[in-house]
Design a protein around this motif. Sequence first.
Motif, PDB file in Angstrom:
ATOM      1  N   LYS A  38      -5.230   0.954   4.942  1.00 18.45           N
ATOM      2  CA  LYS A  38      -5.500   0.273   3.683  1.00 18.45           C
ATOM      3  C   LYS A  38      -6.838  -0.448   3.797  1.00 18.45           C
ATOM      4  O   LYS A  38      -7.035  -1.261   4.701  1.00 18.45           O
ATOM      5  CB  LYS A  38      -4.406  -0.738   3.356  1.00 18.45           C
ATOM      6  CG  LYS A  38      -4.652  -1.509   2.050  1.00 18.45           C
ATOM      7  CD  LYS A  38      -3.521  -2.454   1.752  1.00 18.45           C
ATOM      8  CE  LYS A  38      -3.781  -3.269   0.497  1.00 18.45           C
ATOM      9  NZ  LYS A  38      -3.918  -2.427  -0.719  1.00 18.45           N
ATOM     10  N   GLN A  41      -1.048  -1.588  10.838  1.00 17.94           N
ATOM     11  CA  GLN A  41      -0.443  -0.876   9.724  1.00 17.94           C
ATOM     12  C   GLN A  41       0.431   0.270  10.231  1.00 17.94           C
ATOM     13  O   GLN A  41       0.248   0.768  11.349  1.00 17.94           O
ATOM     14  CB  GLN A  41      -1.531  -0.356   8.775  1.00 17.94           C
ATOM     15  CG  GLN A  41      -2.456  -1.471   8.272  1.00 17.94           C
ATOM     16  CD  GLN A  41      -3.549  -0.969   7.349  1.00 17.94           C
ATOM     17  OE1 GLN A  41      -3.458   0.112   6.771  1.00 17.94           O
ATOM     18  NE2 GLN A  41      -4.606  -1.770   7.200  1.00 17.94           N
ATOM     19  N   THR A  62       0.834  -1.196   0.000  1.00 22.53           N
ATOM     20  CA  THR A  62       0.000   0.000   0.000  1.00 22.53           C
ATOM     21  C   THR A  62       0.873   1.252   0.000  1.00 22.53           C
ATOM     22  O   THR A  62       2.056   1.207   0.358  1.00 22.53           O
ATOM     23  CB  THR A  62      -0.924   0.011   1.242  1.00 22.53           C
ATOM     24  OG1 THR A  62      -1.774   1.152   1.198  1.00 22.53           O
ATOM     25  CG2 THR A  62      -0.114   0.040   2.533  1.00 22.53           C
ATOM     26  N   ARG A  63       0.259   2.366  -0.384  1.00 25.27           N
ATOM     27  CA  ARG A  63       0.952   3.655  -0.365  1.00 25.27           C
ATOM     28  C   ARG A  63       0.411   4.569   0.729  1.00 25.27           C
ATOM     29  O   ARG A  63       0.957   5.639   0.965  1.00 25.27           O
ATOM     30  CB  ARG A  63       0.792   4.352  -1.723  1.00 25.27           C
ATOM     31  CG  ARG A  63       1.488   3.604  -2.872  1.00 25.27           C
ATOM     32  CD  ARG A  63       1.335   4.372  -4.173  1.00 25.27           C
ATOM     33  NE  ARG A  63       2.008   3.697  -5.278  1.00 25.27           N
ATOM     34  CZ  ARG A  63       2.028   4.146  -6.527  1.00 25.27           C
ATOM     35  NH1 ARG A  63       1.383   5.280  -6.821  1.00 25.27           N
ATOM     36  NH2 ARG A  63       2.665   3.470  -7.467  1.00 25.27           N
TER      37      ARG A  63
END
Length: 232
Positions: A22, A158, A17-18
């Motif tokens: 997410k 995350q 992911t950026r």
Amino acid sequence: MLIVAPNTVLNPAALETRRVPKKLFRRVAILPRRAGPAAWARILFDAQLLRYLGALAPFVAAMLIWPRLAFPIAQAPILMVLLVGVVEMKVLRLSASARKDVIDEDDAARALDTLRFRATRILSRIAARRGLSEGELHLVVEQSELARVVPLTLVSVQRASPGAEVLALDTSEQEMLRAELFAEGLDERTLHRANLREDVFLRDVGFAAEGVSAHARLAALMDAAPAREVPA
């Protein structure tokens, strides 16, 4: 509850992911490394295409039982679309007014407060175990939007920096999540009702690593220290 991490799924590349949090539902195919038949059945049920095919099964059955009706049935796509719409919007989802009745507003607020408290405590312990002193961790709890079925809950940890990622979790961290996130006072069904009421199905709890207490860091060091032999 399924813990989603690069080391718990068969397709870790799908978790790249950026940005965080997410979102996983409808964007990532969740293929857990370890899951029983019931878990796999619930995962497959969340696939829209399979649900559509299931809703259309009566038409297929009718074509097989009465072959002479196969052509007329195939020429009635509007009925098929209507049936899929009824199943998706009326059976598997709730109207705005019905969502308010699944749980009391105060009970929903307490459930979300409990989730935030437990998530913060877990993130603090994970940050302490990893020796993190900067950056922010996120515990992301996402549930399926479908009502009237067993909730499907995806949990991940995350991190936004130094690079956005879904963290790999070791066995101890996974056990911590399973034992402490949903326990007495808050279960997946209660959270799902709160999410249905607010029509919000992704909950993101952030924790700054700078906020880890000295007590938490000491406890992490003690847990990590090898056990010493007790003299006879």
